[in-house]
Design a protein around this motif. Structure first.
Motif, PDB file in Angstrom:
ATOM      1  N   PRO A   1       1.028  -1.181   0.009  1.00  0.00           N
ATOM      2  CA  PRO A   1       0.094  -0.051   0.145  1.00  0.00           C
ATOM      3  C   PRO A   1       0.939   1.120   0.051  1.00  0.00           C
ATOM      4  CG  PRO A   1       0.152  -0.927   2.238  1.00  0.00           C
ATOM      5  CD  PRO A   1       0.901  -1.695   1.470  1.00  0.00           C
ATOM      6  N   VAL A   2       0.258   2.479  -0.613  1.00  0.00           N
ATOM      7  CA  VAL A   2       0.991   3.599  -0.500  1.00  0.00           C
ATOM      8  C   VAL A   2       0.162   4.557   0.468  1.00  0.00           C
ATOM      9  CG1 VAL A   2       1.444   5.641  -1.927  1.00  0.00           C
ATOM     10  CG2 VAL A   2       1.383   3.365  -2.977  1.00  0.00           C
ATOM     11  N   PHE A   3       0.582   4.443   1.753  1.00  0.00           N
ATOM     12  CA  PHE A   3      -0.188   5.214   2.820  1.00  0.00           C
ATOM     13  C   PHE A   3       0.067   6.566   3.259  1.00  0.00           C
ATOM     14  CE2 PHE A   3       3.219   2.899   4.400  1.00  0.00           C
ATOM     15  CZ  PHE A   3       3.816   3.792   5.560  1.00  0.00           C
ATOM     16  N   ARG A   4       1.190   7.101   2.444  1.00  0.00           N
ATOM     17  CA  ARG A   4       1.613   8.564   3.028  1.00  0.00           C
ATOM     18  C   ARG A   4       0.761   9.371   1.840  1.00  0.00           C
ATOM     19  NH1 ARG A   4       3.631   9.446   7.454  1.00  0.00           N
ATOM     20  NH2 ARG A   4       4.745  11.154   6.653  1.00  0.00           N
ATOM     21  N   LYS A   5       0.429  10.283   2.416  1.00  0.00           N
ATOM     22  CA  LYS A   5      -0.524  11.476   1.491  1.00  0.00           C
ATOM     23  C   LYS A   5       0.747  12.322   0.736  1.00  0.00           C
ATOM     24  CE  LYS A   5      -3.905  12.689   5.005  1.00  0.00           C
ATOM     25  NZ  LYS A   5      -4.628  13.723   5.820  1.00  0.00           N
ATOM     26  N   GLU A   6       2.028  12.401   1.142  1.00  0.00           N
ATOM     27  CA  GLU A   6       2.795  12.930  -0.006  1.00  0.00           C
ATOM     28  C   GLU A   6       3.133  12.018  -1.281  1.00  0.00           C
ATOM     29  OE1 GLU A   6       3.586  12.430   3.314  1.00  0.00           O
ATOM     30  OE2 GLU A   6       3.641  14.097   4.264  1.00  0.00           O
ATOM     31  N   GLN A   7       3.171  10.726  -0.975  1.00  0.00           N
ATOM     32  CA  GLN A   7       3.371   9.870  -2.111  1.00  0.00           C
ATOM     33  C   GLN A   7       2.164   9.549  -2.880  1.00  0.00           C
ATOM     34  OE1 GLN A   7       4.682   6.267  -0.004  1.00  0.00           O
ATOM     35  NE2 GLN A   7       6.601   6.956   0.613  1.00  0.00           N
ATOM     36  N   GLN A   8       1.019   9.564  -2.309  1.00  0.00           N
ATOM     37  CA  GLN A   8      -0.387   9.572  -2.920  1.00  0.00           C
ATOM     38  C   GLN A   8      -0.417  10.738  -4.089  1.00  0.00           C
ATOM     39  OE1 GLN A   8      -3.322   8.986  -0.084  1.00  0.00           O
ATOM     40  NE2 GLN A   8      -2.656   7.068   0.443  1.00  0.00           N
TER      41      GLN A   8
ATOM     42  N   PRO B   1      -3.673  -4.359   2.823  1.00  0.00           N
ATOM     43  CA  PRO B   1      -3.901  -3.526   3.570  1.00  0.00           C
ATOM     44  C   PRO B   1      -2.601  -2.784   4.465  1.00  0.00           C
ATOM     45  CG  PRO B   1      -4.418  -5.606   4.591  1.00  0.00           C
ATOM     46  CD  PRO B   1      -4.066  -5.855   2.980  1.00  0.00           C
ATOM     47  N   ALA B   2      -2.538  -1.682   4.969  1.00  0.00           N
ATOM     48  CA  ALA B   2      -1.322  -1.150   5.487  1.00  0.00           C
ATOM     49  C   ALA B   2      -1.232  -1.796   6.998  1.00  0.00           C
ATOM     50  CB  ALA B   2      -1.718   0.175   5.850  1.00  0.00           C
ATOM     51  N   LYS B   3      -0.024  -2.005   7.401  1.00  0.00           N
ATOM     52  CA  LYS B   3       0.290  -2.563   8.760  1.00  0.00           C
ATOM     53  C   LYS B   3      -0.044  -1.864  10.023  1.00  0.00           C
ATOM     54  CE  LYS B   3       4.058  -5.356   6.967  1.00  0.00           C
ATOM     55  NZ  LYS B   3       5.628  -5.779   7.057  1.00  0.00           N
ATOM     56  N   ASN B   4      -0.488  -2.163  11.192  1.00  0.00           N
ATOM     57  CA  ASN B   4      -0.824  -1.461  12.226  1.00  0.00           C
ATOM     58  C   ASN B   4      -0.065  -0.512  12.357  1.00  0.00           C
ATOM     59  OD1 ASN B   4       1.176  -2.923  13.175  1.00  0.00           O
ATOM     60  ND2 ASN B   4      -0.035  -3.750  15.033  1.00  0.00           N
ATOM     61  N   HIS B   5       1.291  -0.369  12.224  1.00  0.00           N
ATOM     62  CA  HIS B   5       2.130   0.922  12.607  1.00  0.00           C
ATOM     63  C   HIS B   5       2.485   1.701  11.438  1.00  0.00           C
ATOM     64  CE1 HIS B   5       4.968  -2.098  10.462  1.00  0.00           C
ATOM     65  NE2 HIS B   5       5.557  -1.000  10.019  1.00  0.00           N
ATOM     66  N   GLN B   6       1.846   1.457  10.212  1.00  0.00           N
ATOM     67  CA  GLN B   6       1.899   2.448   9.345  1.00  0.00           C
ATOM     68  C   GLN B   6       0.540   3.438   9.105  1.00  0.00           C
ATOM     69  OE1 GLN B   6       2.162  -0.399   5.912  1.00  0.00           O
ATOM     70  NE2 GLN B   6       4.273  -0.517   5.969  1.00  0.00           N
ATOM     71  N   THR B   7       0.890   4.919   9.260  1.00  0.00           N
ATOM     72  CA  THR B   7      -0.058   5.666   9.228  1.00  0.00           C
ATOM     73  C   THR B   7       0.251   6.676   8.407  1.00  0.00           C
ATOM     74  OG1 THR B   7       0.998   7.069  11.106  1.00  0.00           O
ATOM     75  CG2 THR B   7      -0.441   5.008  11.903  1.00  0.00           C
ATOM     76  N   SER B   8      -0.371   7.663   8.244  1.00  0.00           N
ATOM     77  CA  SER B   8      -0.338   8.881   7.380  1.00  0.00           C
ATOM     78  C   SER B   8      -0.114  10.022   8.347  1.00  0.00           C
ATOM     79  CB  SER B   8      -1.384   9.235   6.567  1.00  0.00           C
ATOM     80  OG  SER B   8      -2.578   9.302   7.111  1.00  0.00           O
ATOM     81  N   SER B   9       0.114   9.858   9.508  1.00  0.00           N
ATOM     82  CA  SER B   9       0.450  10.963  10.521  1.00  0.00           C
ATOM     83  C   SER B   9       1.778  11.698  10.070  1.00  0.00           C
ATOM     84  CB  SER B   9       0.576  10.385  11.988  1.00  0.00           C
ATOM     85  OG  SER B   9       1.141  11.634  12.937  1.00  0.00           O
ATOM     86  N   ALA B  10       1.676  12.966  10.393  1.00  0.00           N
ATOM     87  CA  ALA B  10       3.228  13.866  10.059  1.00  0.00           C
ATOM     88  C   ALA B  10       4.157  13.294  11.240  1.00  0.00           C
ATOM     89  CB  ALA B  10       2.741  15.122  10.167  1.00  0.00           C
TER      90      ALA B  10
END
Length: 233
Positions: free
Chosen positions: A42-49, A68-77
């Motif tokens: 998955p591409v979960f970072r907003k910058e990459q999207q 699906p994204a892993k539980n530690h992968q978030t789009s948080s800053a």
């Protein structure tokens, strides 16, 4: 058990073990993943999207099954994959909260040391001083990455140290291992966050023990370049 009763006693165990072997083969091929091999990460970072939006690769991903994204992968800053990996390397005995506290204290020490230098410097030199701990950490790891490594290859009863290229993932692991080992090799009166902060700042400035260790490794690879052809033989 119901499936085994459908076949004769002589045939059912054979087919059962064949299905088990087929399952093991598929599991090894997919690295024990529940998703088929054609599923993409998955591409979960907003910058990459945002970079993929409107591109040919983005259109292709829009019609491709995605894991699906892993539980530690978030789009948080505040998410940083390199910081998360380094926290896992610091952790011992599963005490991850302590490892996070040590790394946060390290970043605080880096910020404090750099701000002291910034306040004491001339206005013309202040622009050259980096005060962001995350930037210093990333640059220190990048500066500590080796380009080559020595591997043992046996030819004619003699073991040679052959220089071979190192992958970026392995080089990143070696760099963080060197930084952590240099920080642990310290006086007992000095706490780990203080020593680790010094090592990261030194590596950021391309100096210190870790940079010397990388240069020594490159020097050994240069000295053993005559054995490089054993890599393909």
């Amino acid at each position: 058990m119901a499936a085994l009763k459908m076949f004769p006693k002589s045939v059912a165990p054979v087919r059962y073990f064949l299905s088990i072997n087929r399952w093991i083969e598929i599991s090894f091929k997919n690295n024990y993943s529940v998703f088929p091999s054609y599923y993409v990460k998955p591409v979960f970072r907003k910058e990459q999207q945002s970079l993929l939006e409107g591109t040919e690769e983005g259109e292709k991903l829009a019609h491709t099954p995605i894991k699906p994204a892993k539980n530690h992968q978030t789009s948080s800053a505040f998410y940083d994959d390199l910081t998360r990996q380094f926290t896992n390397y610091i952790m011992e005995g599963g005490r991850k909260v302590l490892a996070r506290q040590l790394l946060e204290s390290t970043f605080e020490n880096i910020k404090r040391l750099q701000l002291e230098r910034y306040n004491k410097a001339n206005p013309s030199q202040q622009a050259l001083i980096e005060v962001d701990p995350k930037v210093i950490f990333h640059t220190a790891v990048e500066n500590s990455k080796p380009l080559l490594k020595l591997t043992s290859i046996r030819r004619g009863g003699v073991t040679y140290k052959v220089p071979v290229p190192i992958s970026d993932k392995n080089a990143q692991w070696v760099a963080m291992k060197w930084l952590l080992t240099a920080a642990k090799d310290k006086d007992r009166k000095i706490h780990l966050p203080e020593k680790l902060a010094w090592e990261l700042i030194d590596a950021f400035n391309n100096q210190g023990r870790v940079i010397k260790q990388k240069q020594d490794l490159h020097r050994q690879c240069e000295a053993n370049r005559a054995y490089a052809h054993y890599r393909w033989s």
